[in-house]
Design an enzyme around this catalytic site. Structure first.
Site, PDB file in Angstrom:
ATOM      1  N   GLU A 138       0.806  -1.221   0.000  1.00 48.39           N
ATOM      2  CA  GLU A 138       0.000   0.000   0.000  1.00 48.39           C
ATOM      3  C   GLU A 138       0.835   1.265   0.000  1.00 48.39           C
ATOM      4  O   GLU A 138       0.570   2.204  -0.747  1.00 48.39           O
ATOM      5  CB  GLU A 138      -0.983   0.006   1.175  1.00 48.39           C
ATOM      6  CG  GLU A 138      -2.205  -0.891   0.994  1.00 48.39           C
ATOM      7  CD  GLU A 138      -1.953  -2.348   1.334  1.00 48.39           C
ATOM      8  OE1 GLU A 138      -0.826  -2.673   1.753  1.00 48.39           O
ATOM      9  OE2 GLU A 138      -2.879  -3.163   1.180  1.00 48.39           O
ATOM     10  N   HIS A 184     -10.837  -4.811  10.674  1.00 46.81           N
ATOM     11  CA  HIS A 184     -11.484  -4.526   9.388  1.00 46.81           C
ATOM     12  C   HIS A 184     -12.710  -3.640   9.575  1.00 46.81           C
ATOM     13  O   HIS A 184     -13.623  -3.680   8.761  1.00 46.81           O
ATOM     14  CB  HIS A 184     -11.893  -5.827   8.688  1.00 46.81           C
ATOM     15  CG  HIS A 184     -10.779  -6.464   7.894  1.00 46.81           C
ATOM     16  ND1 HIS A 184      -9.667  -7.017   8.477  1.00 46.81           N
ATOM     17  CD2 HIS A 184     -10.605  -6.633   6.562  1.00 46.81           C
ATOM     18  CE1 HIS A 184      -8.871  -7.510   7.542  1.00 46.81           C
ATOM     19  NE2 HIS A 184      -9.411  -7.283   6.365  1.00 46.81           N
TER      20      HIS A 184
HETATM   21  C1  LIG Z   1      -2.384  -4.458   4.311  1.00 52.47           C
HETATM   22  C2  LIG Z   1      -3.462  -5.288   3.710  1.00 52.47           C
HETATM   23  N1  LIG Z   1      -3.766  -5.113   2.409  1.00 52.47           N
HETATM   24  C3  LIG Z   1      -4.740  -5.832   1.841  1.00 52.47           C
HETATM   25  C4  LIG Z   1      -5.443  -6.745   2.572  1.00 52.47           C
HETATM   26  C5  LIG Z   1      -6.566  -7.534   1.934  1.00 52.47           C
HETATM   27  N2  LIG Z   1      -6.134  -8.915   1.768  1.00 52.47           N
HETATM   28  C6  LIG Z   1      -6.408  -9.848   2.688  1.00 52.47           C
HETATM   29  S1  LIG Z   1      -5.703 -11.293   2.347  1.00 52.47           S
HETATM   30  C7  LIG Z   1      -5.046 -10.714   0.916  1.00 52.47           C
HETATM   31  C8  LIG Z   1      -4.244 -11.608   0.046  1.00 52.47           C
HETATM   32  C9  LIG Z   1      -3.111 -12.194   0.768  1.00 52.47           C
HETATM   33  O1  LIG Z   1      -2.513 -13.143  -0.023  1.00 52.47           O
HETATM   34  P1  LIG Z   1      -1.393 -14.081   0.547  1.00 52.47           P
HETATM   35  O2  LIG Z   1      -0.435 -13.298   1.360  1.00 52.47           O
HETATM   36  O3  LIG Z   1      -0.848 -14.850  -0.576  1.00 52.47           O
HETATM   37  O4  LIG Z   1      -2.149 -15.028   1.572  1.00 52.47           O
HETATM   38  P2  LIG Z   1      -3.281 -16.110   1.280  1.00 52.47           P
HETATM   39  O5  LIG Z   1      -4.573 -15.446   1.618  1.00 52.47           O
HETATM   40  O6  LIG Z   1      -3.170 -16.553  -0.110  1.00 52.47           O
HETATM   41  O7  LIG Z   1      -3.011 -17.209   2.263  1.00 52.47           O
HETATM   42  C10 LIG Z   1      -5.369  -9.387   0.734  1.00 52.47           C
HETATM   43  C11 LIG Z   1      -4.984  -8.556  -0.416  1.00 52.47           C
HETATM   44  C12 LIG Z   1      -5.118  -6.885   3.943  1.00 52.47           C
HETATM   45  N3  LIG Z   1      -5.782  -7.735   4.741  1.00 52.47           N
HETATM   46  N4  LIG Z   1      -4.127  -6.164   4.476  1.00 52.47           N
END
Ligand SMILES: Cc1ncc(C[n+]2csc(CCOP(=O)(O)OP(=O)(O)O)c2C)c(N)n1
Ligand SMILES: [Mg+2]
Lengths: 351, 326
Positions: B60, B129
């Site tokens: 971000e 959230h």
């Molecule tokens: C700082 C932040 N940005 C965006 C999000 C929204 N978000 C939640 S999970 C996610 C994807 C995360 O992907 P990954 O790290 O590969 O973990 P996975 O869910 O695949 O286990 C996003 C963009 C968040 N929770 N926190």
């Protein structure tokens, strides 16, 4: 490897799968709300890593953390109660699915801000190092998280100060709907650790034995005072990112291929049930895992089909009981929320 | 006039501005191929391609800063931050760079970016959230903050924000993307400064913004039908700069003021509006102004507690009754 451990890990994985599938049903029924991120497909990682850890090790996880909590020993009923938002939940109903905590079990939390956990885990590692204890911190994270600055900042500090942190990447190749090649210039997460001179390894995250073995080796190094390690476990999630996400951006064939051939539960069963692998297969294969397995096969009967069936039944009952426990648990009151905010200010004791 | 949903209105504003100006781009997590968590950029990836509709990594502070840098050279980035809870990570770039660069450079550089993000409490998303961050953004000099309560505002404010030379933060709401409302077929630009009287009344002014405008309107109906009290409802769609004249005008008419806010009370919209009332029209007041705010705890996950932590229509009605009794 001990046969008992093998059976324990198989049961962990069966329980994990059953728990998560039930959580999905309870979400559909309206008993669980918010963002619910499930773990099917990735079980071998939590199980393999945490069964290689000591109870004295600390765990830091994300919002996809139910199974880490279960394997760490938080009773399924208590985890389910938190998913239900109830008073007997491990966070008193204040946290929910994404915020499971159990300080006594050194489960230092599920956190929902991606990248937030790296510095926190590194800091816990700092405190451990200050106390000269042979403990480690295990930090779970996804492939998407490594593009936060905190990942790089924390790896640098952990390496610089030789902190006892095991970074475990659960690489399921997706950051919600964005495939890894579209979010990362270098799709091999382990390579990033090299920039900080942190020993790192990519392993098959669908194979619980491989995960366990790699974790044992990494923790040994960490406990010897050699600083952090990183494991990249390649995996795949069978469901959408959360219950709000149908996961339709993924090609059907991709999902099917993983479900058919790479299901970690199926693989663990295959590795545990006596009927497999066959003598010829074992003879033909030269890999460490198989050799080890064949050793067990010769010494013991491992698991019969009937025993496997009994195991499935047993975990189904455990999950059923967990749901009953959660349903019966009382709702927290606003005073509990206020108390949660105000408590813990005094008498802090390091665990 | 077409009826559009909030998300459709935002999508339309993006689309029109991107069609007009090749330097308008949008970026954010999952906004391209996936069309955005709330569909605000649906179809734009196919229409404008990956160079102008950018799926970003989860970085971000990084991608917001990248947008700011690009804006120095005339690019007009519309940055979606998936949820305001993640905007905390981009605060460094928004506050230290975007809000201050024009000033620090003696006017040589400007950062005409738009940052859009849904805030508020939705359905049991838990403590991390459910942030209501408007109070944080509105306190920073150099940044404009607007917050649409209707699809029409969502469309018109985004259109104006994209054309504006200042950095603009648009505070949307998780629960409002499916809200329906009339949006003129003709292109239009909503003023970035001001407030709007959305219900006329003589007895008390209810100030709301974003979702709390709807709570205030519901309370006004109850007050009118059951208590014979006619509340005026003022929509503070601009949180920075707040509409001092509009606030004073309504209070000077009704002589009573209540601010309805979804956030915790401290250092918020309510306290700021009260300060303005004090400064602008203190002697017009017949009773001390009141705030109807959230309970001062992070939002609990439990369903009943989440509800209890937020202001309800009944709380607004009760506040009015207690104030009128004085
Ligand atoms: C700082 C932040 N940005 C965006 C999000 C929204 N978000 C939640 S999970 C996610 C994807 C995360 O992907 P990954 O790290 O590969 O973990 P996975 O869910 O695949 O286990 C996003 C963009 C968040 N929770 N926190
Ligand atoms: Mg992932």
């Amino acid at each position: 490897m001990e046969v008992d451990l093998l059976k324990t890990m198989l049961r962990d994985m069966l329980l994990a799968r059953a728990f998560e599938e039930r959580a999905a049903q309870e979400y559909a029924q309206g008993n669980i709300a918010g963002f619910l991120h499930l773990y099917p497909g990735e079980e071998a990682i939590a199980v393999g890593v945490l069964r290689a850890a000591e109870p004295a090790d600390y765990i830091v996880s994300t919002y996809r953390e139910h199974v880490h909590a279960l394997v760490r020993g938080i009773p399924p009923g208590v985890v389910m109660a938190e998913l239900f938002g109830k008073k007997d939940g491990c966070s008193g109903g204040m946290g929910g699915s994404m915020h499971l905590f159990d300080r006594e079990r050194r489960f230092m939390g599920g956190y929902a801000i991606v990248g937030e956990t790296f510095p926190v885990a590194t800091g816990i590692g700092y405190a451990v190092a200050m106390r000269r204890l042979p403990e480690a911190v295990i930090c779970f994270f996804g492939d998407g998280a490594v593009n936060q600055g905190t990942f790089h900042e924390s790896l640098n500090m952990a390496a610089l100060w030789k902190l006892p942190v095991l970074f475990v990447c659960e690489n399921n190749h997706y950051q919600i709907g964005t495939e890894i090649h579209r979010h990362s210039a270098v799709a091999e997460v382990w390579k990033r650790a090299c920039g900080y001179r942190i020993p790192a390894k990519r392993i098959d995250g669908m194979d619980v034995l491989a995960v366990h073995e790699a974790t044992v080796a990494a923790l040994e190094q960490i406990r010897a005072g050699n600083g952090p390690q990183l494991l990249e476990c390649e995996t795949y999630r069978f469901r959408g990112h959360s219950m709000a996400d149908p996961g339709s951006y993924r090609p059907k064939v991709e999902l099917q291929a993983f479900e058919d051939n790479e299901d970690p539960v199926k693989i663990a069963i295959a590795e545990t049930v006596a009927a497999y692998p066959t003598g010829e297969q074992i003879a033909a294969a030269g890999s460490g895992n198989i050799e080890r397995l064949s050793g067990h096969l010769q010494q013991s009967e491992l698991l019969t089909a009937a025993q496997l069936e009994a195991m499935r039944k047993e975990v189904a009952e455990v999950v059923e009981e967990a749901v009953h426990f959660a349903a019966r648990s009382p709702e927290p009151a606003m005073e509990d929320a206020q108390a949660a905010l105000d408590c813990n200010r005094h008498d802090e004791v390091l665990i | 006039m077409a009826e559009l949903m909030y998300w459709e209105a935002i999508r339309r504003a993006h689309d029109e501005e991107m069609a007009r100006d090749p330097l308008v781009i949008c970026m954010g997590e999952d906004i391209g191929v996936a069309g955005g968590t709330y569909k605000a950029t649906k179809g734009l990836f196919d229409k404008y391609g990956p160079e102008r509709v950018i799926d970003t990594p989860i970085s971000e502070n990084g991608f917001t800063g990248l947008g700011i840098g690009a804006s120095f050279l005339g690019v007009r980035p519309v940055i979606e931050i998936m949820s305001v809870n993640f905007a905390w990570l981009a605060m460094d770039q928004i506050f230290n760079t975007a809000a201050k660069v024009r000033y620090m450079s003696g006017g040589q550089l400007t950062a005409p970016i738009v940052v859009r993000s849904p805030g508020g409490t939705a359905h049991q998303l838990g403590a991390q959230h459910s942030a209501r961050m408007e109070k944080v953004f509105m306190g920073i000099a150099g940044l404009r903050v607007v917050t649409p309560s209707t699809p029409k505002q969502a469309y018109g404010l985004l259109k104006s924000a994209i054309r504006c030379e200042d950095p603009v933060f648009i505070n949307e709401h998780e629960l409002m993307y499916n809200l329906k409302g009339e949006v003129p077929d003709q292109e239009f630009f909503h003023p970035l400064e001001g407030s709007e009287v959305v219900r006329e009344g003589r007895d008390v002014t209810l100030f709301g913004y974003n979702i709390s405008v709807h709570w205030a309107l519901q309370a006004a109906e109850v007050l009118s039908k059951q208590h014979g009290i006619e509340a005026e409802v003022v929509d503070l769609y601009t949180l920075s700069p707040l509409d001092r004249a509009g606030i004073a005008a309504s209070v000077s008419k009704t002589h009573r003021a209540i601010i309805v806010e979804e956030a915790e009370p401290a250092v918020g919209v309510g306290s700021e509006v009260m300060a303005i009332i004090n400064e602008e029209c203190f002697f017009e007041l017949d009773a001390a102004p009141l705030r109807v705010s959230a309970v001062n705890v992070p939002i609990p996950y439990n369903r009943q507690l989440e509800k209890a932590a937020l202001p309800a229509v009944k709380d607004v009605v009760d506040a009015v009754l207690s104030q009128v009794a004085k």
